[in-house]
Design a protein around this motif. Structure first.
Motif, PDB file in Angstrom:
ATOM      1  N   ARG A  38     -32.995 -40.346 -71.854  1.00 36.05           N
ATOM      2  CA  ARG A  38     -33.131 -39.998 -70.436  1.00 36.05           C
ATOM      3  C   ARG A  38     -31.770 -39.757 -69.790  1.00 36.05           C
ATOM      4  N   VAL A  39     -30.799 -40.600 -70.113  1.00 37.71           N
ATOM      5  CA  VAL A  39     -29.475 -40.451 -69.524  1.00 37.71           C
ATOM      6  C   VAL A  39     -28.810 -39.164 -70.014  1.00 37.71           C
ATOM      7  N   ILE A  40     -28.909 -38.912 -71.313  1.00 39.36           N
ATOM      8  CA  ILE A  40     -28.287 -37.703 -71.868  1.00 39.36           C
ATOM      9  C   ILE A  40     -28.934 -36.449 -71.306  1.00 39.36           C
ATOM     10  N   ARG A  41     -30.263 -36.416 -71.262  1.00 40.48           N
ATOM     11  CA  ARG A  41     -30.966 -35.219 -70.777  1.00 40.48           C
ATOM     12  C   ARG A  41     -30.722 -35.000 -69.288  1.00 40.48           C
ATOM     13  N   ARG A  42     -30.564 -36.083 -68.549  1.00 43.38           N
ATOM     14  CA  ARG A  42     -30.275 -35.956 -67.129  1.00 43.38           C
ATOM     15  C   ARG A  42     -28.953 -35.214 -66.916  1.00 43.38           C
ATOM     16  N   SER A  43     -28.016 -35.402 -67.838  1.00 45.74           N
ATOM     17  CA  SER A  43     -26.716 -34.739 -67.729  1.00 45.74           C
ATOM     18  C   SER A  43     -26.698 -33.360 -68.375  1.00 45.74           C
ATOM     19  N   LEU A  44     -27.405 -33.201 -69.502  1.00 45.02           N
ATOM     20  CA  LEU A  44     -27.242 -31.998 -70.323  1.00 45.02           C
ATOM     21  C   LEU A  44     -28.477 -31.120 -70.394  1.00 45.02           C
ATOM     22  N   GLY A  45     -29.624 -31.604 -69.955  1.00 47.04           N
ATOM     23  CA  GLY A  45     -30.831 -30.789 -70.000  1.00 47.04           C
ATOM     24  C   GLY A  45     -31.445 -30.728 -71.395  1.00 47.04           C
ATOM     25  N   THR A  46     -32.299 -29.729 -71.600  1.00 48.68           N
ATOM     26  CA  THR A  46     -33.034 -29.604 -72.852  1.00 48.68           C
ATOM     27  C   THR A  46     -32.193 -28.874 -73.898  1.00 48.68           C
ATOM     28  N   GLY A  47     -32.755 -28.773 -75.097  1.00 47.98           N
ATOM     29  CA  GLY A  47     -32.075 -28.077 -76.184  1.00 47.98           C
ATOM     30  C   GLY A  47     -31.626 -29.035 -77.261  1.00 47.98           C
ATOM     31  N   THR A  48     -31.225 -28.480 -78.391  1.00 43.83           N
ATOM     32  CA  THR A  48     -30.737 -29.280 -79.510  1.00 43.83           C
ATOM     33  C   THR A  48     -29.297 -29.692 -79.242  1.00 43.83           C
ATOM     34  N   LEU A  49     -29.025 -30.981 -79.366  1.00 42.03           N
ATOM     35  CA  LEU A  49     -27.713 -31.512 -79.043  1.00 42.03           C
ATOM     36  C   LEU A  49     -27.137 -32.267 -80.241  1.00 42.03           C
ATOM     37  N   ARG A  50     -25.842 -32.149 -80.388  1.00 39.57           N
ATOM     38  CA  ARG A  50     -25.126 -32.855 -81.445  1.00 39.57           C
ATOM     39  C   ARG A  50     -24.493 -34.108 -80.845  1.00 39.57           C
ATOM     40  N   VAL A  51     -24.795 -35.272 -81.416  1.00 36.15           N
ATOM     41  CA  VAL A  51     -24.399 -36.551 -80.824  1.00 36.15           C
ATOM     42  C   VAL A  51     -23.673 -37.402 -81.865  1.00 36.15           C
ATOM     43  N   LEU A  52     -22.597 -38.040 -81.438  1.00 37.90           N
ATOM     44  CA  LEU A  52     -21.884 -39.023 -82.250  1.00 37.90           C
ATOM     45  C   LEU A  52     -22.150 -40.415 -81.717  1.00 37.90           C
ATOM     46  N   ASP A  53     -22.629 -41.299 -82.582  1.00 42.97           N
ATOM     47  CA  ASP A  53     -22.701 -42.733 -82.292  1.00 42.97           C
ATOM     48  C   ASP A  53     -21.507 -43.354 -82.999  1.00 42.97           C
ATOM     49  N   CYS A  54     -20.437 -43.656 -82.250  1.00 45.95           N
ATOM     50  CA  CYS A  54     -19.168 -44.025 -82.887  1.00 45.95           C
ATOM     51  C   CYS A  54     -19.064 -45.502 -83.235  1.00 45.95           C
ATOM     52  N   ALA A  55     -20.085 -46.283 -82.927  1.00 46.53           N
ATOM     53  CA  ALA A  55     -20.146 -47.690 -83.334  1.00 46.53           C
ATOM     54  C   ALA A  55     -21.592 -47.983 -83.705  1.00 46.53           C
ATOM     55  N   CYS A  56     -22.081 -47.292 -84.735  1.00 50.87           N
ATOM     56  CA  CYS A  56     -23.530 -47.222 -84.984  1.00 50.87           C
ATOM     57  C   CYS A  56     -24.119 -48.471 -85.611  1.00 50.87           C
ATOM     58  N   GLY A  57     -23.284 -49.360 -86.168  1.00 48.39           N
ATOM     59  CA  GLY A  57     -23.842 -50.539 -86.819  1.00 48.39           C
ATOM     60  C   GLY A  57     -24.847 -50.151 -87.893  1.00 48.39           C
ATOM     61  N   ASP A 114     -21.841 -32.830 -78.243  1.00 52.78           N
ATOM     62  CA  ASP A 114     -22.404 -32.701 -76.904  1.00 52.78           C
ATOM     63  C   ASP A 114     -22.479 -34.040 -76.191  1.00 52.78           C
ATOM     64  N   ALA A 115     -22.566 -35.117 -76.952  1.00 54.78           N
ATOM     65  CA  ALA A 115     -22.601 -36.460 -76.386  1.00 54.78           C
ATOM     66  C   ALA A 115     -21.959 -37.428 -77.371  1.00 54.78           C
ATOM     67  N   VAL A 116     -21.287 -38.430 -76.836  1.00 58.65           N
ATOM     68  CA  VAL A 116     -20.714 -39.513 -77.635  1.00 58.65           C
ATOM     69  C   VAL A 116     -21.261 -40.821 -77.083  1.00 58.65           C
ATOM     70  N   VAL A 117     -21.770 -41.664 -77.976  1.00 61.67           N
ATOM     71  CA  VAL A 117     -22.364 -42.945 -77.597  1.00 61.67           C
ATOM     72  C   VAL A 117     -21.575 -44.071 -78.262  1.00 61.67           C
ATOM     73  N   CYS A 118     -21.251 -45.090 -77.474  1.00 62.39           N
ATOM     74  CA  CYS A 118     -20.641 -46.318 -77.991  1.00 62.39           C
ATOM     75  C   CYS A 118     -21.416 -47.462 -77.350  1.00 62.39           C
ATOM     76  N   ALA A 119     -22.391 -47.997 -78.061  1.00 56.55           N
ATOM     77  CA  ALA A 119     -23.389 -48.872 -77.437  1.00 56.55           C
ATOM     78  C   ALA A 119     -23.297 -50.315 -77.923  1.00 56.55           C
ATOM     79  N   ASP A 120     -24.065 -51.148 -77.235  1.00 55.41           N
ATOM     80  CA  ASP A 120     -24.334 -52.528 -77.645  1.00 55.41           C
ATOM     81  C   ASP A 120     -23.076 -53.376 -77.744  1.00 55.41           C
ATOM     82  N   ASN A 121     -22.211 -53.253 -76.724  1.00 55.31           N
ATOM     83  CA  ASN A 121     -21.058 -54.144 -76.587  1.00 55.31           C
ATOM     84  C   ASN A 121     -20.051 -54.020 -77.720  1.00 55.31           C
ATOM     85  N   ALA A 122     -19.951 -52.829 -78.309  1.00 56.95           N
ATOM     86  CA  ALA A 122     -18.978 -52.629 -79.389  1.00 56.95           C
ATOM     87  C   ALA A 122     -17.553 -52.547 -78.867  1.00 56.95           C
TER      88      ALA A 122
END
Length: 258
Positions: A38-57, A114-122
């Protein structure tokens, strides 16, 4: 002497049982992915997006986002966590490029995602302004113009005043056996840094229990501190969204590389 514990060793040891932190890991994967989507789409809209989870565990966020159709890449300091995430994707017939990597030195070209995620208190495993600034600069570097960068942390603004000694107890079950997870927090004097002792108590047979303890070090970064560092790293439109706004279980810092 103040102890600083090895983050890689902590997650290498935790990788085989990380899912047991959750009462329902599969449900958490789906819920967290839906909130981040929801957060990503709110910023970038629809379509295929390339995403990096840089602390993916072991893949808690990466798996769910891949299942939603994102083209996922992942990285983590822990080779054991990377191996587990890769195996979890394979069992689900999901495709993701996952490598062992330090978020301060991302092995990706400029303006790739298109998006970079660093989640869960990494990010709070990094204890100095310089290390956090370097990691945020790397996230900005690999994000294309107009991308969105998401960093989630514990709500340290509400935590730091009380400096709690423990975290809530969590319970799960594996093959009919109960697993209880809790944390002990030992704060360094006069500092926002604390040593976390992660305890998993597993039922090996009725009435018989085994305990595993692992230690890591964190810094309780406030939102204003991280916002200032994100801006210093070159991010713009830096702001925070609460769990009430996003449905994610932690506050999210949202920024853009341009």
């Amino acid at each position: 002497m103040v102890a600083f514990h090895d983050t890689r060793a902590f997650y290498d040891g935790l990788a085989p049982t990380y899912d047991q932190i959750y009462s329902d890991w599969e449900g958490a994967i789906a819920r967290q992915a839906a909130a981040l989507d929801r957060v990503i789409r709110r910023s970038l809209g629809t379509g295929t997006l390339r995403v990096l989870d840089c602390a993916c565990g072991i893949g808690t966020q990466l798996i769910g986002l891949a299942a939603l159709g994102y083209q996922m890449s992942g990285g983590d300091l822990s080779p054991a966590a990377v191996a587990r995430a890769t195996a979890e994707c394979e069992t689900r017939d999901l495709i993701a490029d996952i490598v062992a990597a330090d978020m301060r030195h991302l092995p990706h070209q400029d303006e790739t995602f298109d998006a970079v995620v660093c989640a869960d208190n990494a990010l709070p495993h990094l204890l100095t302004d310089e290390d956090v600034l370097q990691a945020l600069h790397e996230m900005r570097r690999v994000a294309r113009p107009g991308a969105v960068i998401l960093v989630t942390t514990r709500d340290y603004d509400s935590i730091i005043a009380d400096r709690p000694a423990t975290a809530p107890v969590q319970r799960s079950g594996v093959s009919g056996r109960r697993v209880v997870t809790t944390q002990l927090w030992d704060w360094h004097p006069g500092s926002a840094v604390y040593d976390l002792t992660h305890l998993q108590v597993s039922e090996t047979s009725p009435g018989q229990w085994a305990t595993t303890a692992r230690m890591a070090t964190y810094r309780a970064w406030t939102r204003s501190e991280l916002s200032d560092l994100a801006r210093a790293a070159g991010m713009t439109d830096v702001h925070w969204a609460t769990g009430t706004e996003t449905g994610f279980f932690q506050p999210i810092m949202i920024g853009s590389p341009s």
